[in-house]
Design an enzyme around this catalytic site. Sequence first.
Site, mmCIF file in Angstrom:
data_model
loop_
_atom_site.group_PDB
_atom_site.id
_atom_site.type_symbol
_atom_site.label_atom_id
_atom_site.label_comp_id
_atom_site.label_asym_id
_atom_site.label_seq_id
_atom_site.Cartn_x
_atom_site.Cartn_y
_atom_site.Cartn_z
ATOM 1 C CG ASP A 60 -5.189 -24.228 -74.255
ATOM 2 O OD1 ASP A 60 -4.642 -23.122 -74.104
ATOM 3 O OD2 ASP A 60 -5.892 -24.763 -73.384
ATOM 4 C CE1 TYR A 78 -7.263 -27.922 -68.315
ATOM 5 C CE2 TYR A 78 -6.378 -27.953 -70.546
ATOM 6 C CZ TYR A 78 -7.088 -27.309 -69.552
ATOM 7 O OH TYR A 78 -7.625 -26.083 -69.805
ATOM 8 C CE LYS A 111 -4.840 -23.186 -70.187
ATOM 9 N NZ LYS A 111 -4.901 -24.473 -70.873
ATOM 10 C CG HIS A 138 -5.203 -23.395 -65.125
ATOM 11 N ND1 HIS A 138 -4.975 -24.715 -65.425
ATOM 12 C CD2 HIS A 138 -6.374 -23.093 -65.721
ATOM 13 C CE1 HIS A 138 -5.976 -25.183 -66.164
ATOM 14 N NE2 HIS A 138 -6.831 -24.212 -66.354
#
Length: 306
Positions: free
Chosen positions: A50, A55, A80, A111
């Site tokens: 994930d 990120y 996302k 997100h």
Amino acid sequence: MTIPKFKLNNGVEIPAIGLGGWAGLTAEERSAAGKSWMLTAIKNGYRHIDTAQVYGTEPAVAEAIKLSGIPREEFFITTKLPWNHPSRVKESFEQSLKNLQTDYVDLYLMHWPFTVRYDENNELPRNAQGDLDVVEKPDFNETWAEMEKIYASGKAKAIGVSNFSIKTLEKLFQTAKVVPAVNQVELHPYLAQPELKKYCDEKGIVLTAYTPTGYSNVLSDPTITSLAQKYNATPAQIVLSWHVARGVVAVPKSSNPEHQKHNLELVKLSDEDVAKITALDRNERLCNKPNERGIVWGWTMEQLGW
């Protein structure tokens, strides 16, 4: 107990335990993740990863999969749409595919339900109060329509949302043609989200838990530690087993090889013990808490429906 797979509302199967792909804020931490702990996680048996464009670890995921020598098709990859990309969904998605070195993702999530002003030189534009600079358009209904196009293209095997509540899902359903396959939210024994769980079950939406073990706050809870002794398991194994027993996917982040192994070794909890853990619910957020102005990043708790 082997890790089960849950069937999404379009028939796609998702492994119930995945590896959380958050690696920290520095470029060094993000780029090092692939050849270090992500690769050990794959070697330890993880096949669900994930990640998210914000990120900064999509390239690390690609590197880890490449280094593992295991075919891409054996992995379930979630990424996302960033909160500042609703005005450029197609371009953003193509960038994610490029970062991941793949021609499809298994699950693509929105997100957050709010939209942050897009500034190519600043990922976190702030307003005068210091909160994220949120704009009204495109709203999440319009963003979802763009994500439905990606789903129709076959480049995302399933699409879903993250940080949505009953309130925001109800508004989404006013225009959605595709029911989200997944809603990823903060979920752990101190925030068991029973109403949201019931609502999503009724709509055929699988919940995925982030912050699934609830940090040391939950892991040191006497109920959890006593159950760990009873089942001869770690506190994290107890909490992850609770998620799976409730039909919830969990994506714990762990860079520790031993913890990674343990997180894939679940126990079969009795119904009574599942209920005992659920009863720890105190509606307490540990990850995305409102600031002193009652704002979570860019929206009030009321706007989020939290």
